[in-house]
Design an enzyme around this catalytic site. Sequence first.
Site, PDB file in Angstrom:
ATOM      1  CE1 TYR A 147      -3.735   2.093   0.110  1.00  0.00           C
ATOM      2  CE2 TYR A 147      -3.743   2.056   2.508  1.00  0.00           C
ATOM      3  CZ  TYR A 147      -4.295   2.473   1.318  1.00  0.00           C
ATOM      4  OH  TYR A 147      -5.404   3.244   1.354  1.00  0.00           O
ATOM      5  CE  LYS A 154       1.284  -1.872   3.974  1.00  0.00           C
ATOM      6  NZ  LYS A 154       0.787  -3.226   4.249  1.00  0.00           N
TER       7      LYS A 154
HETATM    8  N1  LIG Z   1      -7.792  -0.634   3.024  1.00  0.00           N
HETATM    9  C1  LIG Z   1      -6.990  -0.180   2.087  1.00  0.00           C
HETATM   10  O1  LIG Z   1      -7.253   0.847   1.464  1.00  0.00           O
HETATM   11  C2  LIG Z   1      -5.750  -0.972   1.730  1.00  0.00           C
HETATM   12  C3  LIG Z   1      -5.199  -0.825   0.454  1.00  0.00           C
HETATM   13  C4  LIG Z   1      -4.048  -1.550   0.125  1.00  0.00           C
HETATM   14  C5  LIG Z   1      -3.475  -2.398   1.050  1.00  0.00           C
HETATM   15  N2  LIG Z   1      -4.027  -2.510   2.293  1.00  0.00           N
HETATM   16  C6  LIG Z   1      -3.365  -3.454   3.210  1.00  0.00           C
HETATM   17  O2  LIG Z   1      -4.194  -4.573   3.361  1.00  0.00           O
HETATM   18  C7  LIG Z   1      -3.898  -5.201   4.600  1.00  0.00           C
HETATM   19  C8  LIG Z   1      -5.193  -5.468   5.349  1.00  0.00           C
HETATM   20  O3  LIG Z   1      -5.786  -4.257   5.768  1.00  0.00           O
HETATM   21  P1  LIG Z   1      -7.348  -3.945   5.663  1.00  0.00           P
HETATM   22  O4  LIG Z   1      -7.494  -2.653   4.959  1.00  0.00           O
HETATM   23  O5  LIG Z   1      -8.062  -5.137   5.187  1.00  0.00           O
HETATM   24  O6  LIG Z   1      -7.742  -3.595   7.181  1.00  0.00           O
HETATM   25  P2  LIG Z   1      -8.257  -4.518   8.398  1.00  0.00           P
HETATM   26  O7  LIG Z   1      -8.258  -3.603   9.576  1.00  0.00           O
HETATM   27  O8  LIG Z   1      -9.517  -5.189   8.060  1.00  0.00           O
HETATM   28  O9  LIG Z   1      -7.106  -5.610   8.536  1.00  0.00           O
HETATM   29  C9  LIG Z   1      -5.918  -5.384   9.247  1.00  0.00           C
HETATM   30  C10 LIG Z   1      -5.686  -6.628  10.052  1.00  0.00           C
HETATM   31  O10 LIG Z   1      -4.412  -6.606  10.698  1.00  0.00           O
HETATM   32  C11 LIG Z   1      -4.583  -7.321  11.889  1.00  0.00           C
HETATM   33  N3  LIG Z   1      -3.489  -7.067  12.822  1.00  0.00           N
HETATM   34  C12 LIG Z   1      -2.997  -5.872  13.228  1.00  0.00           C
HETATM   35  N4  LIG Z   1      -2.053  -6.086  14.174  1.00  0.00           N
HETATM   36  C13 LIG Z   1      -1.941  -7.435  14.346  1.00  0.00           C
HETATM   37  C14 LIG Z   1      -1.166  -8.278  15.184  1.00  0.00           C
HETATM   38  N5  LIG Z   1      -0.292  -7.777  16.062  1.00  0.00           N
HETATM   39  N6  LIG Z   1      -1.328  -9.628  15.096  1.00  0.00           N
HETATM   40  C15 LIG Z   1      -2.224 -10.154  14.217  1.00  0.00           C
HETATM   41  N7  LIG Z   1      -2.996  -9.413  13.404  1.00  0.00           N
HETATM   42  C16 LIG Z   1      -2.850  -8.064  13.476  1.00  0.00           C
HETATM   43  C17 LIG Z   1      -5.918  -6.832  12.430  1.00  0.00           C
HETATM   44  O11 LIG Z   1      -6.433  -7.719  13.409  1.00  0.00           O
HETATM   45  C18 LIG Z   1      -6.740  -6.832  11.155  1.00  0.00           C
HETATM   46  O12 LIG Z   1      -7.380  -8.077  10.966  1.00  0.00           O
HETATM   47  C19 LIG Z   1      -2.921  -4.270   5.318  1.00  0.00           C
HETATM   48  O13 LIG Z   1      -1.608  -4.746   5.075  1.00  0.00           O
HETATM   49  C20 LIG Z   1      -3.137  -2.948   4.618  1.00  0.00           C
HETATM   50  O14 LIG Z   1      -2.000  -2.101   4.681  1.00  0.00           O
HETATM   51  C21 LIG Z   1      -5.157  -1.839   2.642  1.00  0.00           C
END
Ligand SMILES: NC(=O)c1ccc[n+]([C@@H]2O[C@H](COP(=O)([O-])OP(=O)(O)OC[C@H]3O[C@@H](n4cnc5c(N)ncnc54)[C@H](O)[C@@H]3O)[C@@H](O)[C@H]2O)c1
Length: 247
Positions: A147, A154
């Site tokens: 991201y 990242k």
């Molecule tokens: N939402 C966006 O716009 C977007 C875009 C591109 C990439 N991402 C990436 O996608 C991935 C998922 O994010 P999301 O947007 O689905 O949000 P989300 O909040 O649904 O997921 C994030 C997850 O990380 C977990 N997490 C955080 N700390 C943790 C730990 N110590 N141990 C275990 N799990 C832990 C949380 O429990 C959660 O399930 C991330 O890497 C994020 O950077 C998100």
Amino acid sequence: MQRILEGKTGLVLGVANKRSIAWSCAQSLAGAGMRLALTYQGERMEKGVRELAAELPGSIALPCDVAQDESLDALFAAVEKEFKGLDALVHAIAFAKREELTGDFFNTSKEGWTIAQEISAFSLVALTRRALPLMEGRSGSIVTMNYNVMGVAKAALEASVRYLANDLGPRGIRVNAISAGPLRTLSSAGIAGFTEILDHVAARAPLRRNITAEEVGDTCLFLASPMSRGITGSVIHVDAGYHVMGV
Ligand SMILES: NC(=O)c1ccc[n+]([C@@H]2O[C@H](COP(=O)([O-])OP(=O)(O)OC[C@H]3O[C@@H](n4cnc5c(N)ncnc54)[C@H](O)[C@@H]3O)[C@@H](O)[C@H]2O)c1
């Protein structure tokens, strides 16, 4: 959907709720026949994630906090007991303190920097090391989420994908990242001005729209399946083409 992953098993980390990118990945993989272990971070998330796992035939939910070595060890012991081996690992986890996502970058605290690196980047390495014995000899695939927010963590994650791809390639295991466009999730709710980011991308991306979580899930399915067997160490953009625009 063709069941191209029938008989295969996967571990998906990062489901917090129905909006999580990890949940879309899980749905696509399970739809292709893969049995999954979903993880939840702490008791607060347990009920919700167990209910989601119950929607996917043959799948289970296990606890995992990637900051705790004992938690990681217990996770892989449970996965080995349940599945014996592992064909896919999906890492969709990131964390940064809310205050570190706003304001000037030069104000980043040492603690904030370290936590973001540990949870968002090092965890991929820690998970891969433990997954390796279970993936050996199975043409496995590891997928993580990149991201352009949290750029420092990242960047470390993306570099780790390349190192891991080189380490694991000789064993027939591939490692790739998906760089997704903005999606409304629990984590992105903490990003200041997120609605403006969504509007900006929809106006400028070549496809003139935002992406859906299902589109990321289906790319995860592609990367976890033999369809992508020639691809490793790569970042695949699922962003309606936004990354090609110089604006
Ligand atoms: N939402 C966006 O716009 C977007 C875009 C591109 C990439 N991402 C990436 O996608 C991935 C998922 O994010 P999301 O947007 O689905 O949000 P989300 O909040 O649904 O997921 C994030 C997850 O990380 C977990 N997490 C955080 N700390 C943790 C730990 N110590 N141990 C275990 N799990 C832990 C949380 O429990 C959660 O399930 C991330 O890497 C994020 O950077 C998100």
